[in-house]
Enzyme design. Structure first.
Site, PDB file in Angstrom:
ATOM      1  N   ASP A   5       0.855  -1.194   0.000  1.00  0.00           N
ATOM      2  CA  ASP A   5       0.000   0.000   0.000  1.00  0.00           C
ATOM      3  C   ASP A   5       0.892   1.245   0.000  1.00  0.00           C
ATOM      4  O   ASP A   5       1.704   1.425   0.905  1.00  0.00           O
ATOM      5  CB  ASP A   5      -0.901  -0.030   1.244  1.00  0.00           C
ATOM      6  CG  ASP A   5      -2.077   0.923   1.130  1.00  0.00           C
ATOM      7  OD1 ASP A   5      -2.391   1.349   0.005  1.00  0.00           O
ATOM      8  OD2 ASP A   5      -2.695   1.214   2.180  1.00  0.00           O
ATOM      9  N   HIS A   6       0.735   2.074  -1.028  1.00  0.00           N
ATOM     10  CA  HIS A   6       1.471   3.346  -1.127  1.00  0.00           C
ATOM     11  C   HIS A   6       2.982   3.173  -1.194  1.00  0.00           C
ATOM     12  O   HIS A   6       3.730   3.842  -0.467  1.00  0.00           O
ATOM     13  CB  HIS A   6       1.094   4.288   0.020  1.00  0.00           C
ATOM     14  CG  HIS A   6      -0.303   4.805  -0.075  1.00  0.00           C
ATOM     15  ND1 HIS A   6      -0.664   5.840  -0.913  1.00  0.00           N
ATOM     16  CD2 HIS A   6      -1.444   4.401   0.528  1.00  0.00           C
ATOM     17  CE1 HIS A   6      -1.965   6.061  -0.808  1.00  0.00           C
ATOM     18  NE2 HIS A   6      -2.472   5.195   0.059  1.00  0.00           N
ATOM     19  N   ASN A  50     -10.227   1.164  -0.189  1.00  0.00           N
ATOM     20  CA  ASN A  50      -9.212   0.976   0.849  1.00  0.00           C
ATOM     21  C   ASN A  50      -9.742   1.404   2.210  1.00  0.00           C
ATOM     22  O   ASN A  50     -10.301   2.508   2.340  1.00  0.00           O
ATOM     23  CB  ASN A  50      -7.982   1.826   0.546  1.00  0.00           C
ATOM     24  CG  ASN A  50      -7.121   1.233  -0.538  1.00  0.00           C
ATOM     25  OD1 ASN A  50      -7.620   0.547  -1.437  1.00  0.00           O
ATOM     26  ND2 ASN A  50      -5.833   1.495  -0.467  1.00  0.00           N
ATOM     27  N   ALA A  77      -8.461   1.422   6.352  1.00  0.00           N
ATOM     28  CA  ALA A  77      -7.456   1.139   7.371  1.00  0.00           C
ATOM     29  C   ALA A  77      -7.833   1.782   8.710  1.00  0.00           C
ATOM     30  O   ALA A  77      -8.044   1.083   9.707  1.00  0.00           O
ATOM     31  CB  ALA A  77      -6.072   1.618   6.928  1.00  0.00           C
ATOM     32  N   THR A  78      -7.964   3.102   8.706  1.00  0.00           N
ATOM     33  CA  THR A  78      -8.119   3.838   9.965  1.00  0.00           C
ATOM     34  C   THR A  78      -9.244   3.296  10.839  1.00  0.00           C
ATOM     35  O   THR A  78      -9.059   3.091  12.044  1.00  0.00           O
ATOM     36  CB  THR A  78      -8.367   5.331   9.662  1.00  0.00           C
ATOM     37  OG1 THR A  78      -7.257   5.810   8.902  1.00  0.00           O
ATOM     38  CG2 THR A  78      -8.504   6.137  10.938  1.00  0.00           C
ATOM     39  N   SER A 105     -12.429   5.036   5.487  1.00  0.00           N
ATOM     40  CA  SER A 105     -12.891   5.231   6.876  1.00  0.00           C
ATOM     41  C   SER A 105     -13.560   6.595   7.003  1.00  0.00           C
ATOM     42  O   SER A 105     -12.935   7.615   6.705  1.00  0.00           O
ATOM     43  CB  SER A 105     -11.706   5.171   7.842  1.00  0.00           C
ATOM     44  OG  SER A 105     -11.014   3.955   7.702  1.00  0.00           O
ATOM     45  N   HIS A 151      -9.531   5.511  -2.106  1.00  0.00           N
ATOM     46  CA  HIS A 151      -8.769   5.463  -0.855  1.00  0.00           C
ATOM     47  C   HIS A 151      -9.488   6.304   0.190  1.00  0.00           C
ATOM     48  O   HIS A 151     -10.335   7.124  -0.125  1.00  0.00           O
ATOM     49  CB  HIS A 151      -7.355   6.018  -1.078  1.00  0.00           C
ATOM     50  CG  HIS A 151      -6.451   5.055  -1.775  1.00  0.00           C
ATOM     51  ND1 HIS A 151      -5.274   4.619  -1.237  1.00  0.00           N
ATOM     52  CD2 HIS A 151      -6.581   4.424  -2.968  1.00  0.00           C
ATOM     53  CE1 HIS A 151      -4.698   3.768  -2.072  1.00  0.00           C
ATOM     54  NE2 HIS A 151      -5.471   3.626  -3.127  1.00  0.00           N
ATOM     55  N   HIS A 199      -7.287  10.374   3.612  1.00  0.00           N
ATOM     56  CA  HIS A 199      -6.739   9.338   4.491  1.00  0.00           C
ATOM     57  C   HIS A 199      -6.901   9.730   5.958  1.00  0.00           C
ATOM     58  O   HIS A 199      -6.761  10.895   6.313  1.00  0.00           O
ATOM     59  CB  HIS A 199      -5.248   9.121   4.210  1.00  0.00           C
ATOM     60  CG  HIS A 199      -4.979   8.477   2.888  1.00  0.00           C
ATOM     61  ND1 HIS A 199      -4.423   9.142   1.824  1.00  0.00           N
ATOM     62  CD2 HIS A 199      -5.185   7.209   2.459  1.00  0.00           C
ATOM     63  CE1 HIS A 199      -4.298   8.309   0.800  1.00  0.00           C
ATOM     64  NE2 HIS A 199      -4.762   7.133   1.155  1.00  0.00           N
TER      65      HIS A 199
HETATM   66 ZN    ZN Z   1      -4.421   5.142   0.553  1.00  0.00          ZN
END
Ligand code: ZN
Length: 283
Positions: free
Chosen positions: A82-83, A230, A232-233, A211, A208, A180
């Protein structure tokens, strides 16, 4: 089953108007929880390691753990960088056993982003991996009012065809109003811009900064052309809240109880997103 490249599954998602998630992982609990959800929901997904984690001393061991656990799962799983911040970092990930990579040149001038992405694509395609790149720049949620909310960094639809044609990239991350991390304020997605981008190219598009978006925003974005989301958070914030609450509720909570809470939290959040994205049952 062994780790796979996600591209055929993403193309199927694109054709059938659902999305597959990418979830970032941090440790064994997150891996175990996410895999449990994928098996429970019978859904393919990308499990990801954030590029910075590749520089940690445990990176090789962590990747080996993910690969070993995924091998015994009965759903298709890709391990995606990722990234990735440079060509070298993407190659390092390939050498470690990743099966897809994202190269993020979104902060660079367009020509440089194109040149670097093209180099990563050439190397990754030689060994059968798919590549995602970012056009426009998805900023930070903490700066949302000054950045994303002002449409700064949004993908220019006029650059899209050229970027995809000249790089040969397989998946395109677009900037249409997400960010993000945690959002300062509410995210607003420009679905008209997304539809415009969708009409210009035929490869899977990635969103992206999942969240903080509402379930309805996800559904609308998927209908308008998103095939990969995507997240994550939310996984980490929600799990940390649940661990904190458990520690407050009971003194002397056993160490093993924390691990169980963490695994179940990742499984529950992951399962929620799989249902919302329509990925459930497609593995
Ligand atoms: Zn991202």
């Amino acid at each position: 089953m062994p780790l796979i490249s996600i591209l055929p599954h993403l193309k199927r998602a694109q054709q059938n108007r659902y999305a597959l998630p990418l979830f970032d992982m941090a440790d064994m609990y997150s891996v175990d929880g996410l895999l449990a959800a994928l098996e429970e929901k019978r859904a393919p997904a990308m499990l990801a390691v954030y590029a910075g984690a590749l520089e940690r001393p445990n990176a090789r061991a962590f990747v080996a753990y993910i690969r070993t656990r995924a091998e015994t799962a009965n759903v298709p799983v890709s391990l995606m960088l990722d990234h990735g911040s440079s060509f070298e970092q993407c190659i390092k990930a390939i050498a470690l056993g990743f099966t897809d990579v994202m190269y993020d040149g979104s902060r660079l001038p367009l020509e440089e982003n194109i040149a670097n992405t093209r180099a990563v694509v050439r190397a990754a395609h030689a060994v059968g991996l798919a590549v995602e790149a970012e056009l426009g720049h998805v900023g930070s949620g903490s700066e949302y009012q000054e950045f994303g909310a002002q449409r700064k960094g949004f993908t220019n639809p006029d650059d899209v065809e050229r970027f995809v044609a000249e790089t040969g990239v397989d998946i395109l991350a677009v900037a249409i109003g997400t960010a993000h991390g945690l959002y300062a304020g509410e995210p607003h997605l420009d679905l008209e811009l997304l539809r415009e981008i969708r009409s210009r190219v035929d490869i899977p598009l990635a969103l992206h900064g999942g969240s903080g978006c509402s379930d309805q925003q996800f559904r609308d974005a998927i209908v308008a052309g998103i095939s990969k989301v995507n997240v994550a958070t939310d996984l980490f914030v929600t799990t940390a809240q649940r661990l904190t609450a458990a520690a407050r509720a009971e003194d002397n909570l056993h160490y093993f109880a924390f691990g169980k809470i963490a695994v179940e939290s990742f499984q529950e959040r992951c399962g929620h997103y799989l249902d919302v994205f329509g990925a459930t049952g497609n593995g």
